[in-house]
Write an enzyme that holds these catalytic residues in place. Structure first.
Site, PDB file in Angstrom:
ATOM      1  CG  ASP A  94      -2.389   2.617   2.587  1.00  0.00           C
ATOM      2  OD1 ASP A  94      -2.243   1.473   3.052  1.00  0.00           O
ATOM      3  OD2 ASP A  94      -1.928   2.969   1.484  1.00  0.00           O
TER       4      ASP A  94
ATOM      5  CG  HIS B   8       4.060   3.593   6.361  1.00  0.00           C
ATOM      6  ND1 HIS B   8       4.241   2.439   7.082  1.00  0.00           N
ATOM      7  CD2 HIS B   8       3.439   3.211   5.216  1.00  0.00           C
ATOM      8  CE1 HIS B   8       3.746   1.407   6.394  1.00  0.00           C
ATOM      9  NE2 HIS B   8       3.245   1.850   5.270  1.00  0.00           N
TER      10      HIS B   8
HETATM   11  C1  BG6 Z   1       2.081   0.257   2.148  1.00  0.00           C
HETATM   12  C2  BG6 Z   1       0.805   0.870   1.679  1.00  0.00           C
HETATM   13  O1  BG6 Z   1       2.068   0.107   3.541  1.00  0.00           O
HETATM   14  O2  BG6 Z   1       3.164   1.068   1.771  1.00  0.00           O
HETATM   15  C3  BG6 Z   1       0.843   1.092   0.192  1.00  0.00           C
HETATM   16  O3  BG6 Z   1      -0.275   0.021   2.005  1.00  0.00           O
HETATM   17  C4  BG6 Z   1       2.081   1.845  -0.231  1.00  0.00           C
HETATM   18  O4  BG6 Z   1      -0.313   1.789  -0.221  1.00  0.00           O
HETATM   19  C5  BG6 Z   1       3.310   1.224   0.390  1.00  0.00           C
HETATM   20  O5  BG6 Z   1       2.169   1.826  -1.622  1.00  0.00           O
HETATM   21  C6  BG6 Z   1       4.537   2.068   0.138  1.00  0.00           C
HETATM   22  O6  BG6 Z   1       5.671   1.391   0.576  1.00  0.00           O
HETATM   23  P1  BG6 Z   1       7.083   1.699  -0.060  1.00  0.00           P
HETATM   24  O7  BG6 Z   1       8.017   0.850   0.723  1.00  0.00           O
HETATM   25  O8  BG6 Z   1       6.982   1.307  -1.506  1.00  0.00           O
HETATM   26  O9  BG6 Z   1       7.320   3.153   0.108  1.00  0.00           O
END
Ligand code: BG6
Length: 490
Positions: free
Chosen positions: A235, A240
């Protein structure tokens, strides 16, 4: 030009992602006049909604003045329908096709963007239907935006790619990773390569370790159906954090072109050794108390989660980039839900200063502190350098302080765009720099697939940590083992 038109089709228009991210981003772009003239936004999904009820459904998520929101809703329309109708006639997208053609009527350059806010399992069929049932015969472009999760491992991701890449060229495919749209992630290339400060120290001779940390206060509340199939490594870390790591570790690109930058990211990923199972700690949150003092249920108690789930909601892993610049430097990637705070940071920790000139002067425990460069993505975007200074006064007491660039102080009136706004705009303008290329994705999956299979096969059981805590203690031990030092003077 005035004669060009743009249709943005959001497939999955009644889903959570469309409501929370895609429509609001488009609304803001529209209000800021960034969407081209002759732009139409068609929402498509299976729910039998009317135009009005769909508008009512997305409206609470849109930001702007009443006029801006109304003007945006004017250009949106909802079309209910199926995505795939195996063996039931050729034209599953007939109603969509009619709407698109009605908008494009008489124009010679009709651009189309298809935004797939859908479960990836139906990407291949949907892409095939777009290709065959929505044919174009003018000079406009067609681009497809694909959301994660892009597979579960190397093989399934490549399987998806094989189908989709047989239908569309790579320059038509926009695999979104919204971290690449974040302001401070976009600043990495500028910070690293437009300054003289960093480049001389950006290597194994000076850097002790690099942490890329994602912490979230919220648990997986109600999202267990999706989350439990994927877990935190898929995830957050495999996409990321590894993307951020590639930008931190890559060599200087020849130019700023999308492919030159992605070539450099790819090299880093290919030089990264597959994650070994003794270099990862996984955890799962149990009951605990959140930051507001409320008692919170554990992951397995969530009604969307199987009660015997071994899915990790926390992971810390240590990766090594096998090249001249980084050999031996641990990249510590940590991600967790239901922790004590929400924060995303890159922390570059430098090696100790040679010699012990100041060791006795250091307070409170005689620990020498290390320099750290911190890039905080959120909250409060900022860049700061932790350094050792003399505390003001007659005595020579050593303390740590920061040289800090806090965005809210420095850029008082600046509005930091939402990642999705920027990425959608990039897609409209055909800039793929901040989208993940097929080979990058492949390399990223190669790093994590062996360990993911090992975890899935029950090779590791997550350590329990309390909701609202810092995560399992084993993570701190792993970090220490690979050479990270916690600065005592904060
Ligand atoms: C998403 C995930 O890609 O990114 C989530 O699926 C997570 O689990 C989210 O909460 C976090 O994104 P950001 O932009 O809030 O840091």
């Amino acid at each position: 030009t005035d004669d060009a038109s743009l249709v943005i089709v959001i497939l999955g228009a009644s889903g959570d992602l469309a409501k929370r991210k895609t429509y609001p981003a488009l609304c803001t772009l529209h209000a800021k006049k960034f969407l081209p003239q002759n732009c139409k936004i068609l929402g498509y999904a299976r729910s039998e909604l009317t135009n009005e009820s769909h508008k009512g459904m997305i409206k609470p998520y849109l930001k702007g003045t009443e006029e801006e929101i109304d003007a945006f809703l004017e250009i949106t329309e909802y079309v209910p329908g199926q995505y795939c109708l195996a063996g039931q006639g050729p034209s599953v997208f007939k109603s969509l096709c009619d709407k698109i053609e009605a908008h494009e009527d008489g124009r010679t350059r009709c651009n189309r963007m298809f935004y797939l806010a859908l479960p990836p399992s139906i990407y291949p069929e949907v892409c095939a239907n777009i290709k065959h049932e929505l044919p174009t015969n003018n000079s406009g472009w067609t681009r497809i935006v694909l959301e994660k999760p892009f597979g579960r491992d190397l093989a399934s991701s490549e399987e998806l790619n094989r189908h989709i890449c047989a239908l569309y060229r790579e320059d038509q495919l926009y695999r979104i990773d919204h971290y690449l749209g974040k302001e401070l992630v976009q600043n990495l290339v500028v910070m690293r390569f437009a300054n003289r400060f960093f480049s001389p120290i950006w290597n194994r001779d000076n850097v002790s370790n690099i942490q890329i940390i994602f912490k979230e206060k919220i648990g997986c509340e109600g999202r267990g159906g999706y989350f439990d199939k994927y877990g935190i490594v898929r995830d957050i870390i495999q996409n990321h954090l590894i993307q951020v790591m590639a930008l931190v570790a890559m060599e200087r690109p020849c130019t700023l072109s999308a492919d030159d930058i992605r070539d450099e990211k790819l090299k880093v990923l290919r030089c990264t050794k597959p994650l070994a199972s003794d270099n990862i700690v996984i955890g799962q949150y149990g009951r605990g108390v959140d930051a507001d003092g409320n008692l919170r249920q554990g992951y397995r108690e969530d009604e969307t989660v199987p009660s015997d789930s071994n899915c990790p909601t926390f992971a810390m892993c240590v990766l090594y980039v096998n090249n001249e610049r980084w050999n031996g430097v641990p990249f510590i990637l940590k991600a967790g839900k239901a922790l004590n705070e929400s924060k995303v940071e890159i922390r570059v920790q430098l090696r100790d200063v040679p010699g012990d000139l100041f060791l006795q002067k250091a307070a409170p425990k005689g620990t020498q502190t290390r320099n750290e460069l911190v890039v905080r993505l959120q909250p409060d975007p900022s860049i700061y350098m932790k350094m050792t200074v003399k505390e003001p006064g007659l005595e020579t007491t050593i303390t740590q302080s920061e040289m800090e660039l806090l965005y809210t102080d420095k850029y008082v009136n600046a509005v930091i765009p939402e990642a999705y706004e920027r990425l959608i705009l990039d897609c409209i303008y055909g800039d793929q720099q901040h989208f993940v290329r097929r080979d990058e994705l492949q390399a990223a999956w190669s790093i994590f697939t062996p360990v993911l299979h090992f975890i899935d096969a029950g090779g590791m059981v997550p350590e329990e940590y309390a909701f609202g805590s810092r995560g399992p203690l084993e993570a701190d031990e792993l970090r220490k083992r690979v050479g990270h030092v916690t600065n005592i003077i904060q």
